[in-house]
Design a protein around this motif. Structure first.
Motif, PDB file in Angstrom:
ATOM      1  N   ILE A  67      37.310  28.852  43.387  1.00  0.00           N
ATOM      2  CA  ILE A  67      37.186  30.117  42.661  1.00  0.00           C
ATOM      3  C   ILE A  67      36.386  29.922  41.383  1.00  0.00           C
ATOM      4  O   ILE A  67      36.299  28.806  40.841  1.00  0.00           O
ATOM      5  N   PHE A  99      46.071  33.363  34.543  1.00  0.00           N
ATOM      6  CA  PHE A  99      46.438  32.377  35.553  1.00  0.00           C
ATOM      7  C   PHE A  99      47.953  32.196  35.579  1.00  0.00           C
ATOM      8  O   PHE A  99      48.580  32.198  36.651  1.00  0.00           O
ATOM      9  N   ALA A 110      40.615  26.402  31.769  1.00  0.00           N
ATOM     10  CA  ALA A 110      40.540  27.833  31.486  1.00  0.00           C
ATOM     11  C   ALA A 110      40.434  28.068  29.992  1.00  0.00           C
ATOM     12  O   ALA A 110      40.965  27.293  29.197  1.00  0.00           O
ATOM     13  N   PHE A 146      44.403  22.807  35.269  1.00  0.00           N
ATOM     14  CA  PHE A 146      43.334  23.778  35.492  1.00  0.00           C
ATOM     15  C   PHE A 146      42.545  23.972  34.202  1.00  0.00           C
ATOM     16  O   PHE A 146      43.066  23.816  33.106  1.00  0.00           O
ATOM     17  N   ASP A 198      40.205  36.312  40.897  1.00  0.00           N
ATOM     18  CA  ASP A 198      41.654  36.356  41.094  1.00  0.00           C
ATOM     19  C   ASP A 198      42.128  34.940  41.443  1.00  0.00           C
ATOM     20  O   ASP A 198      41.686  34.363  42.450  1.00  0.00           O
ATOM     21  N   PRO A 199      43.025  34.349  40.631  1.00  0.00           N
ATOM     22  CA  PRO A 199      43.450  32.979  40.901  1.00  0.00           C
ATOM     23  C   PRO A 199      44.516  32.852  41.984  1.00  0.00           C
ATOM     24  O   PRO A 199      44.951  31.735  42.292  1.00  0.00           O
ATOM     25  N   LEU A 204      38.074  25.807  37.904  1.00  0.00           N
ATOM     26  CA  LEU A 204      37.500  27.144  37.928  1.00  0.00           C
ATOM     27  C   LEU A 204      36.021  26.993  37.609  1.00  0.00           C
ATOM     28  O   LEU A 204      35.636  26.617  36.502  1.00  0.00           O
ATOM     29  N   THR A 220      49.789  35.000  37.224  1.00  0.00           N
ATOM     30  CA  THR A 220      49.744  34.880  38.680  1.00  0.00           C
ATOM     31  C   THR A 220      50.765  33.864  39.175  1.00  0.00           C
ATOM     32  O   THR A 220      51.439  34.086  40.193  1.00  0.00           O
ATOM     33  N   ALA A 279      44.064  30.153  44.720  1.00  0.00           N
ATOM     34  CA  ALA A 279      44.200  28.784  44.218  1.00  0.00           C
ATOM     35  C   ALA A 279      45.660  28.446  43.951  1.00  0.00           C
ATOM     36  O   ALA A 279      46.121  27.327  44.228  1.00  0.00           O
TER      37      ALA A 279
END
Length: 399
Positions: A215, A248, A240, A238, A220-221, A184, A251, A224
């Motif tokens: 992204i 995330f 974050a 990832f 908005d993930p 990210l 999602t 990905a």
């Protein structure tokens, strides 16, 4: 705490003397020497520049350093000298960070910086610390500049080495053969992440089937997440912070992908509030790296940290371990100085340092004459389970 000090080629042991801080007097003057009368000995001034306010505040990091110094002072200080700790807030503003460092060094004449945690102060102050012969042992280094400066040494992993530890854990411990990095984007970090991925592939023989840099933090993930599904990834690493990691994972759940891969992210998501959010949205199972001994474990090595910070009403978090460890390391080095405690003598002691072992770190702290410092490259992995955050690995050490 075990430690090993060496001075010069002769390698003789340094005497142990406890140091404190100097307020209102010039460092290195005869009257600021190691007096033993607490009524007359000048304190030793230590400074800190942190983002205590702003978009990502870290107040518990300098707060933990203050708790250590309060404990040392209550025990009599260092040869009768008290530690005076001056913590400045940069508000995540580089100009404020630069002004704060100059105020601490030029006006308050600090002998060292410790327990800092800032979004901006390394890039703002690294050159100034070098020109001023002042060492900074950070509780939490965030920017890449924190790990590439001659006079700055953070005690935490940092985001990029932490990310590397997750890659190694996914491939070498979990045994996943389709590890997919999702980066990210944040300013100045994409290229360092890509370099880490390249080294991980070379050293482990792994080959990421998909690397996503499409992204930015806050986007908005969903694209990905769908892309790693289409690539057949069985582990996704990832980067974050806490709220982004929670979003995330929500999602991931909405796309029906919780069980299709392992999901791993950075240490900032290792918190009680993140766990509560993950449990509430039914997205348990996520892994995170703990840059220190996992603070929610019952390991007795955490007892001193808990007692010190609880007495000072400082939050018990992974970040506060960084502030605590950095202050403990500085105190031990101050104890090693035989003679006046000045910014020059403190820097010299760190440059002559062999190593300091601390049970809350997976690797010994080192400094020496290196031109950059990333002494802590070890993490333990934790996983959000029905029973809370559980430690699921030994130390994973990044080469």
């Amino acid at each position: 705490m075990k430690s090993t000090f060496q001075r010069g080629a002769a390698g003789f042991s340094l005497a142990i003397v406890v140091g404190v801080i100097l307020a209102g007097c010039a460092t290195g003057t005869p009257e600021s020497g190691n007096g033993t009368d607490p009524g007359t000995a000048a304190p030793i001034v230590i400074g800190s520049v942190s983002s205590i306010t702003g978009p990502a505040p870290f107040p518990e990091v300098p707060g933990a350093a203050q708790a250590v110094f309060d404990r040392v002072n209550a025990e009599g200080g260092i040869n009768g000298r008290q530690i005076k700790f001056l913590s400045e807030d940069d508000g995540a503003d580089p100009a404020q960070a630069a002004q704060a460092a100059r105020r601490l060094i030029q006006e308050n004449e600090v002998v060292a910086m410790v327990g800092s945690a800032s979004l901006v102060e390394c890039s703002a102050n690294a050159s100034f610390y070098e020109k001023s012969d002042v060492v900074s042992i950070m509780g939490t280094g965030v920017e890449p500049a924190c790990f590439t400066a001659q006079n700055i040494a953070p005690v935490n992993n940092g985001t990029v080495p932490g990310y590397a530890s997750l890659l190694y854990f996914a491939s070498e411990v979990l045994g996943r053969d389709k590890v997919c990095p999702v980066i990210l984007n944040s300013a100045g970090l994409t290229d360092p992440y890509l370099e880490v991925i390249e080294r991980w592939e070379k050293e482990t023989g792994s080959k990421a089937p998909h690397i996503d840099t499409s992204i930015a933090l806050g986007d908005d993930p969903t694209p990905a997440v769908l892309a790693v599904r289409d690539a057949g990834c069985n582990a996704v690493v990832f980067n974050a912070n806490e709220p982004v990691a929670v979003a995330f994972m929500n999602t991931v759940k909405l796309q029906g992908m919780l069980d299709s891969a392992d999901w791993l992210t950075l240490t900032s998501a290792y918190s009680e509030s993140a766990y509560d959010a993950l449990k509430a949205q039914d997205t348990l199972g996520m892994y995170a790296n703990s840059e220190f001994l996992p603070f929610m474990s019952d390991d007795p090595a955490l007892d001193g940290w808990r007692e010190t910070l609880t007495a000072a009403n400082v939050p018990l978090t992974s970040l506060s371990i960084g502030g605590y460890v950095s202050a403990e390391i500085l105190v031990e080095v101050l104890k090693s100085i035989d003679g006046d405690i000045t910014n020059e003598s403190v820097l010299a002691a760190f440059r002559e340092l062999d190593q300091i072992e601390n049970p809350l770190m997976g690797m010994p702290f080192t400094f020496g004459d290196a031109t950059s410092h990333n002494p802590n490259r070890a993490s333990k992995m934790v996983r959000a389970t029905e029973n809370g955050w559980e430690t699921v690995s030994d130390w994973v050490m990044v080469p």
